[in-house]
Design a protein around this motif. Sequence first.
Motif, PDB file in Angstrom:
ATOM      1  N   UNK A 169       9.331  21.007   1.910  1.00  0.00           N
ATOM      2  CA  UNK A 169       8.512  19.999   2.493  1.00  0.00           C
ATOM      3  C   UNK A 169       7.160  20.184   1.792  1.00  0.00           C
ATOM      4  N   UNK A 170       7.077  19.778   0.372  1.00  0.00           N
ATOM      5  CA  UNK A 170       6.139  19.850  -0.416  1.00  0.00           C
ATOM      6  C   UNK A 170       5.387  18.422  -0.035  1.00  0.00           C
ATOM      7  N   UNK A 171       4.215  18.655   0.148  1.00  0.00           N
ATOM      8  CA  UNK A 171       3.025  17.801   0.320  1.00  0.00           C
ATOM      9  C   UNK A 171       1.873  18.010  -0.356  1.00  0.00           C
ATOM     10  N   UNK A 172       1.136  16.929  -0.708  1.00  0.00           N
ATOM     11  CA  UNK A 172       1.354  15.564  -0.468  1.00  0.00           C
ATOM     12  C   UNK A 172       2.370  14.887  -1.292  1.00  0.00           C
ATOM     13  N   UNK A 173       3.154  14.225  -0.689  1.00  0.00           N
ATOM     14  CA  UNK A 173       3.937  13.206  -1.221  1.00  0.00           C
ATOM     15  C   UNK A 173       3.867  11.761  -0.898  1.00  0.00           C
ATOM     16  N   UNK A 174       3.815  11.106  -2.071  1.00  0.00           N
ATOM     17  CA  UNK A 174       3.295   9.773  -1.847  1.00  0.00           C
ATOM     18  C   UNK A 174       4.488   8.825  -2.087  1.00  0.00           C
ATOM     19  N   UNK A 175       4.702   7.670  -1.400  1.00  0.00           N
ATOM     20  CA  UNK A 175       5.836   6.698  -1.572  1.00  0.00           C
ATOM     21  C   UNK A 175       4.918   5.493  -1.958  1.00  0.00           C
ATOM     22  N   UNK A 214     -11.526   5.101  -0.200  1.00  0.00           N
ATOM     23  CA  UNK A 214     -10.147   4.059  -0.197  1.00  0.00           C
ATOM     24  C   UNK A 214      -8.951   5.034   0.459  1.00  0.00           C
ATOM     25  N   UNK A 215      -9.261   6.197   0.943  1.00  0.00           N
ATOM     26  CA  UNK A 215      -8.022   6.754   1.702  1.00  0.00           C
ATOM     27  C   UNK A 215      -7.694   5.914   2.968  1.00  0.00           C
ATOM     28  N   UNK A 216      -8.649   5.262   3.355  1.00  0.00           N
ATOM     29  CA  UNK A 216      -8.260   4.471   4.624  1.00  0.00           C
ATOM     30  C   UNK A 216      -7.245   3.283   4.436  1.00  0.00           C
ATOM     31  N   UNK A 217      -7.209   3.110   3.118  1.00  0.00           N
ATOM     32  CA  UNK A 217      -6.259   1.874   2.606  1.00  0.00           C
ATOM     33  C   UNK A 217      -4.839   2.474   2.607  1.00  0.00           C
ATOM     34  N   UNK A 218      -4.521   3.782   2.535  1.00  0.00           N
ATOM     35  CA  UNK A 218      -3.390   4.177   2.534  1.00  0.00           C
ATOM     36  C   UNK A 218      -2.794   4.327   3.997  1.00  0.00           C
ATOM     37  N   UNK A 219      -1.368   4.479   4.187  1.00  0.00           N
ATOM     38  CA  UNK A 219      -0.768   4.717   5.472  1.00  0.00           C
ATOM     39  C   UNK A 219      -0.420   6.302   5.142  1.00  0.00           C
ATOM     40  N   UNK A 220      -1.106   6.840   6.294  1.00  0.00           N
ATOM     41  CA  UNK A 220      -0.798   8.532   6.363  1.00  0.00           C
ATOM     42  C   UNK A 220       0.364   8.975   7.479  1.00  0.00           C
ATOM     43  N   UNK A 221       1.133   9.785   7.042  1.00  0.00           N
ATOM     44  CA  UNK A 221       2.311  10.091   8.085  1.00  0.00           C
ATOM     45  C   UNK A 221       2.307  11.557   7.868  1.00  0.00           C
ATOM     46  N   UNK A 222       1.630  12.307   9.258  1.00  0.00           N
ATOM     47  CA  UNK A 222       1.706  13.749   9.266  1.00  0.00           C
ATOM     48  C   UNK A 222       3.264  14.325   9.648  1.00  0.00           C
ATOM     49  N   UNK A 223       3.749  14.957   8.577  1.00  0.00           N
ATOM     50  CA  UNK A 223       5.048  15.382   8.803  1.00  0.00           C
ATOM     51  C   UNK A 223       5.281  16.524   9.741  1.00  0.00           C
ATOM     52  N   UNK A 224       4.268  17.021  10.332  1.00  0.00           N
ATOM     53  CA  UNK A 224       4.529  17.960  11.418  1.00  0.00           C
ATOM     54  C   UNK A 224       4.664  17.186  12.823  1.00  0.00           C
ATOM     55  N   UNK A 225       4.311  15.929  12.740  1.00  0.00           N
ATOM     56  CA  UNK A 225       4.403  15.182  13.862  1.00  0.00           C
ATOM     57  C   UNK A 225       5.540  13.958  13.737  1.00  0.00           C
ATOM     58  N   UNK A 245       0.777  -1.355  -0.017  1.00  0.00           N
ATOM     59  CA  UNK A 245       0.170  -0.048  -0.194  1.00  0.00           C
ATOM     60  C   UNK A 245       0.892   1.133  -0.197  1.00  0.00           C
ATOM     61  N   UNK A 246       0.429   2.167  -0.712  1.00  0.00           N
ATOM     62  CA  UNK A 246       1.233   3.547  -0.765  1.00  0.00           C
ATOM     63  C   UNK A 246       1.373   4.151   0.601  1.00  0.00           C
ATOM     64  N   UNK A 247       2.182   4.916   0.651  1.00  0.00           N
ATOM     65  CA  UNK A 247       2.404   5.962   1.954  1.00  0.00           C
ATOM     66  C   UNK A 247       2.130   7.458   1.826  1.00  0.00           C
ATOM     67  N   UNK A 248       1.102   7.995   2.394  1.00  0.00           N
ATOM     68  CA  UNK A 248       1.014   9.593   1.864  1.00  0.00           C
ATOM     69  C   UNK A 248       1.620  10.384   3.250  1.00  0.00           C
ATOM     70  N   UNK A 249       2.627  11.159   2.797  1.00  0.00           N
ATOM     71  CA  UNK A 249       2.940  12.186   3.717  1.00  0.00           C
ATOM     72  C   UNK A 249       2.270  13.485   3.380  1.00  0.00           C
ATOM     73  N   UNK A 250       1.731  13.999   4.664  1.00  0.00           N
ATOM     74  CA  UNK A 250       0.781  15.161   4.358  1.00  0.00           C
ATOM     75  C   UNK A 250       1.192  16.103   5.635  1.00  0.00           C
ATOM     76  N   UNK A 251       0.387  17.338   5.817  1.00  0.00           N
ATOM     77  CA  UNK A 251       0.483  18.099   6.864  1.00  0.00           C
ATOM     78  C   UNK A 251      -1.035  18.814   7.188  1.00  0.00           C
TER      79      UNK A 251
END
Length: 145
Positions: free
Chosen positions: A117-123, A90-101, A68-74
């Motif tokens: 720190x450009x978001x969203x960045x997907x991995x 479908x957003x619940x199937x992704x892994x979300x990482x808050x870059x401020x935390x 599953x993709x990883x989403x980096x967001x803020x």
Amino acid sequence: MRRAWTSPVLLLIAGAGAATGLFRQERPWAGGVLLLMFVLLAAMTSPLLFPRSIGALEARRRSAVDGRPVVFWRPGCTYCMRLRIRLGRKARRLYWVDIWRDEAGAELVREANDGDETVPTLLVAGRPYTNPDPAWVREQVSSSR
């Protein structure tokens, strides 16, 4: 944590102040509508709209296992909100990482975006994609295991 809630709290304070002025002018409907608009904006810019964030290291580990993709967001990022809303359930199937935390997540985003720190960045499969089209992201979610 505080930085994530600054914008929503300021919106609530501003909305309450503006609505109070309308209430004092004996325009309760206008005040109520204005207050409701500010509450909705505060909710949209808060971390509440997004699935629960996890750490970057844990997200990458889980992504390596299930693809599953990883989403980096803020919080407060309009592009992140657009992606989240357009993904729907479908957003619940992704892994979300808050870059401020998560400093590890912020570092990964800076590496992928020449120090920004450009978001969203997907991995996706270990490869970063900055501000991808939501339709493309839906395809990636559908094709993941």
